[in-house]
Scaffold this motif. Structure first.
Motif, PDB file in Angstrom:
ATOM      1  N   PHE A  41      10.299  10.522   2.979  1.00 55.76           N
ATOM      2  CA  PHE A  41       8.995  10.671   2.335  1.00 55.76           C
ATOM      3  C   PHE A  41       8.073   9.506   2.679  1.00 55.76           C
ATOM      4  O   PHE A  41       6.928   9.705   3.105  1.00 55.76           O
ATOM      5  N   VAL A  42       8.565   8.292   2.497  1.00 59.18           N
ATOM      6  CA  VAL A  42       7.744   7.101   2.733  1.00 59.18           C
ATOM      7  C   VAL A  42       7.360   6.995   4.208  1.00 59.18           C
ATOM      8  O   VAL A  42       6.194   6.753   4.533  1.00 59.18           O
ATOM      9  N   ASN A  43       8.310   7.193   5.105  1.00 59.98           N
ATOM     10  CA  ASN A  43       7.985   7.095   6.531  1.00 59.98           C
ATOM     11  C   ASN A  43       6.992   8.181   6.961  1.00 59.98           C
ATOM     12  O   ASN A  43       6.105   7.918   7.775  1.00 59.98           O
ATOM     13  N   MET A  44       7.100   9.370   6.396  1.00 65.51           N
ATOM     14  CA  MET A  44       6.139  10.425   6.711  1.00 65.51           C
ATOM     15  C   MET A  44       4.741  10.041   6.228  1.00 65.51           C
ATOM     16  O   MET A  44       3.760  10.180   6.961  1.00 65.51           O
ATOM     17  N   LEU A  75       2.282  -0.290   3.945  1.00 67.67           N
ATOM     18  CA  LEU A  75       3.069  -0.026   2.742  1.00 67.67           C
ATOM     19  C   LEU A  75       2.251  -0.374   1.503  1.00 67.67           C
ATOM     20  O   LEU A  75       2.322   0.328   0.490  1.00 67.67           O
ATOM     21  N   GLU A  76       1.461  -1.424   1.585  1.00 66.88           N
ATOM     22  CA  GLU A  76       0.620  -1.827   0.464  1.00 66.88           C
ATOM     23  C   GLU A  76      -0.374  -0.714   0.109  1.00 66.88           C
ATOM     24  O   GLU A  76      -0.583  -0.412  -1.061  1.00 66.88           O
ATOM     25  N   ASP A  77      -0.996  -0.110   1.128  1.00 66.70           N
ATOM     26  CA  ASP A  77      -1.944   0.983   0.891  1.00 66.70           C
ATOM     27  C   ASP A  77      -1.248   2.178   0.241  1.00 66.70           C
ATOM     28  O   ASP A  77      -1.783   2.779  -0.689  1.00 66.70           O
ATOM     29  N   LEU A  78      -0.069   2.514   0.738  1.00 66.54           N
ATOM     30  CA  LEU A  78       0.690   3.637   0.186  1.00 66.54           C
ATOM     31  C   LEU A  78       0.996   3.385  -1.285  1.00 66.54           C
ATOM     32  O   LEU A  78       0.766   4.252  -2.129  1.00 66.54           O
ATOM     33  N   CYS A  79       1.491   2.209  -1.600  1.00 65.30           N
ATOM     34  CA  CYS A  79       1.869   1.897  -2.982  1.00 65.30           C
ATOM     35  C   CYS A  79       0.663   1.894  -3.909  1.00 65.30           C
ATOM     36  O   CYS A  79       0.744   2.384  -5.035  1.00 65.30           O
ATOM     37  N   ALA A  80      -0.450   1.369  -3.426  1.00 64.36           N
ATOM     38  CA  ALA A  80      -1.664   1.351  -4.249  1.00 64.36           C
ATOM     39  C   ALA A  80      -2.142   2.776  -4.523  1.00 64.36           C
ATOM     40  O   ALA A  80      -2.499   3.116  -5.660  1.00 64.36           O
ATOM     41  N   ALA A  81      -2.150   3.617  -3.508  1.00 65.48           N
ATOM     42  CA  ALA A  81      -2.637   4.986  -3.655  1.00 65.48           C
ATOM     43  C   ALA A  81      -1.734   5.829  -4.542  1.00 65.48           C
ATOM     44  O   ALA A  81      -2.216   6.682  -5.293  1.00 65.48           O
ATOM     45  N   LEU A  82      -0.440   5.601  -4.455  1.00 62.76           N
ATOM     46  CA  LEU A  82       0.521   6.410  -5.218  1.00 62.76           C
ATOM     47  C   LEU A  82       0.969   5.739  -6.511  1.00 62.76           C
ATOM     48  O   LEU A  82       1.834   6.253  -7.209  1.00 62.76           O
ATOM     49  N   ASP A  83       0.387   4.564  -6.802  1.00 57.65           N
ATOM     50  CA  ASP A  83       0.769   3.786  -7.986  1.00 57.65           C
ATOM     51  C   ASP A  83       2.283   3.580  -8.028  1.00 57.65           C
ATOM     52  O   ASP A  83       2.949   3.839  -9.033  1.00 57.65           O
ATOM     53  N   ALA A  84       2.808   3.139  -6.883  1.00 58.00           N
ATOM     54  CA  ALA A  84       4.248   2.936  -6.738  1.00 58.00           C
ATOM     55  C   ALA A  84       4.570   1.442  -6.707  1.00 58.00           C
ATOM     56  O   ALA A  84       3.737   0.625  -6.314  1.00 58.00           O
ATOM     57  N   ASP A  85       5.768   1.103  -7.110  1.00 58.09           N
ATOM     58  CA  ASP A  85       6.236  -0.281  -7.106  1.00 58.09           C
ATOM     59  C   ASP A  85       6.795  -0.612  -5.729  1.00 58.09           C
ATOM     60  O   ASP A  85       7.858  -0.112  -5.342  1.00 58.09           O
TER      61      ASP A  85
END
Length: 59
Positions: free
Chosen positions: A12-15, A24-34
């Protein structure tokens, strides 16, 4: 929602990193993930985040 199963999480993350996010920072910010939790979960599978490739790769 982010998958809890580590193997599915890896896929999921790599996709998402490949198709939608520049880091990774952008992904976490957008998905509200830790970010720390994702890194720890994938580290347990012997994967680490490679900033240059913008993906998790085998250690």
């Amino acid at each position: 929602m982010i998958p809890k199963d580590p193997v599915i999480l890896l896929s999921f993350v790599n996709m998402k990193l490949r198709d939608e996010y520049d880091s990774l920072e952008d992904l976490c910010a957008a998905l509200d993930a830790d970010q720390g939790e994702i890194i720890a979960d994938l580290s347990a599978l012997s994967y680490h985040y490679d900033r240059i490739r913008n993906q998790f790769v085998a250690a």
